[in-house]
Design an enzyme around this catalytic site. Structure first.
Site, PDB file in Angstrom:
ATOM      1  N   LYS A   1       0.838  -1.204   0.000  1.00  0.00           N
ATOM      2  CA  LYS A   1       0.000   0.000   0.000  1.00  0.00           C
ATOM      3  C   LYS A   1       0.869   1.249   0.000  1.00  0.00           C
ATOM      4  O   LYS A   1       0.560   2.228  -0.697  1.00  0.00           O
ATOM      5  CB  LYS A   1      -0.920   0.006   1.226  1.00  0.00           C
ATOM      6  CG  LYS A   1      -2.074  -0.970   1.152  1.00  0.00           C
ATOM      7  CD  LYS A   1      -2.928  -0.858   2.405  1.00  0.00           C
ATOM      8  CE  LYS A   1      -4.157  -1.738   2.351  1.00  0.00           C
ATOM      9  NZ  LYS A   1      -5.007  -1.568   3.554  1.00  0.00           N
TER      10      LYS A   1
ATOM     11  N   SER B   1      -1.698   1.691   6.453  1.00  0.00           N
ATOM     12  CA  SER B   1      -1.944   0.701   7.487  1.00  0.00           C
ATOM     13  C   SER B   1      -2.816  -0.413   6.934  1.00  0.00           C
ATOM     14  O   SER B   1      -3.549  -0.209   5.969  1.00  0.00           O
ATOM     15  CB  SER B   1      -2.628   1.374   8.687  1.00  0.00           C
ATOM     16  OG  SER B   1      -2.729   0.504   9.777  1.00  0.00           O
ATOM     17  N   ASP B   2      -2.718  -1.577   7.552  1.00  0.00           N
ATOM     18  CA  ASP B   2      -3.595  -2.685   7.193  1.00  0.00           C
ATOM     19  C   ASP B   2      -3.875  -3.500   8.446  1.00  0.00           C
ATOM     20  O   ASP B   2      -2.993  -3.667   9.300  1.00  0.00           O
ATOM     21  CB  ASP B   2      -2.973  -3.577   6.115  1.00  0.00           C
ATOM     22  CG  ASP B   2      -3.983  -4.575   5.583  1.00  0.00           C
ATOM     23  OD1 ASP B   2      -4.942  -4.135   4.912  1.00  0.00           O
ATOM     24  OD2 ASP B   2      -3.849  -5.780   5.847  1.00  0.00           O
ATOM     25  N   THR B   3      -5.097  -4.006   8.541  1.00  0.00           N
ATOM     26  CA  THR B   3      -5.518  -4.800   9.700  1.00  0.00           C
ATOM     27  C   THR B   3      -6.035  -6.148   9.221  1.00  0.00           C
ATOM     28  O   THR B   3      -6.741  -6.225   8.220  1.00  0.00           O
ATOM     29  CB  THR B   3      -6.644  -4.073  10.469  1.00  0.00           C
ATOM     30  OG1 THR B   3      -6.156  -2.802  10.898  1.00  0.00           O
ATOM     31  CG2 THR B   3      -7.111  -4.874  11.675  1.00  0.00           C
TER      32      THR B   3
END
Length: 197
Positions: free
Chosen positions: A56, A77-79
């Site tokens: 990303k 960010s990534d979750t």
């Protein structure tokens, strides 16, 4: 000022909570942002969330340069939610959401959120890993939640700040990380960039 390369209103809210001035740097119609979140068979959840966040950031930095915008650090960010070694991303449909929530019911799962701040010359990254205990949830309760539309666009098919909070008996870790942007780790990264907030 930083750029936030995320459509998540929760991430914007959390940056506002810190007092970080930011502008959105969203993918254009020519970009397939969802493709960056594809899981590689057999991929470890921690490796997955770190890889996706880095991808990303790479895409956002290309976007920044292509649009000729003023230079500033970019935050991505990534979750992901993981249980039994499985990666539970965003549900594809109502049936998928129901299956995910049924799997989480009465069990402990982990929520991993990776965050990265970078430019074309430098990048810093961190990861937050939390444990969440769900109480047993009836099929009827799960169906009502799914019917309300809340699970869609959310890893593991739930949001901790939604009605699903009534099912969470314990968390160990970062509440903001479970929401989608771990504020402690984010603040540390931003301080390393001398971002004032």
């Amino acid at each position: 000022m930083i750029y936030l390369a995320s459509q998540s209103p929760r991430r914007r809210q959390l940056l506002d909570q810190l007092g970080v001035r930011h502008e959105l740097l969203l993918a254009g119609p020519d970009e397939d942002a969802e493709a960056l979140e594809a899981v590689i068979d057999g991929e470890d959840p921690e490796r997955y969330v770190t890889r996706v966040t880095a991808a990303k950031l790479d895409a956002a930095l290309v976007r920044l340069q292509r649009r000729g915008l003023p230079r500033a650090p970019v935050l991505c960010s990534d979750t992901t939610v993981t249980i039994d070694g499985r990666i539970l991303g965003k549900p594809a449909d109502a049936g998928d959401a129901f299956a995910m929530l049924s799997l989480l019911s009465g069990r402990t799962h982990r929520v991993m959120t990776a965050v990265a701040v970078g430019s074309s010359e430098r990048r810093e990254a961190a990861i937050s890993i939390s444990e969440v205990d769900f109480a047993p949830v009836s099929a009827a309760e799960i169906q009502r939640y799914v019917d309300g539309g809340e699970p869609f666009g959310k890893a593991g098919a739930y949001a901790i700040q939604s009605q699903a909070a009534a099912w969470i008996s314990r968390i160990a870790g970062s509440y903001s990380g479970i929401m989608g942007l771990p504020l402690f780790e984010t603040a540390q990264l931003l301080r390393a960039w001398q971002i004032e907030f």
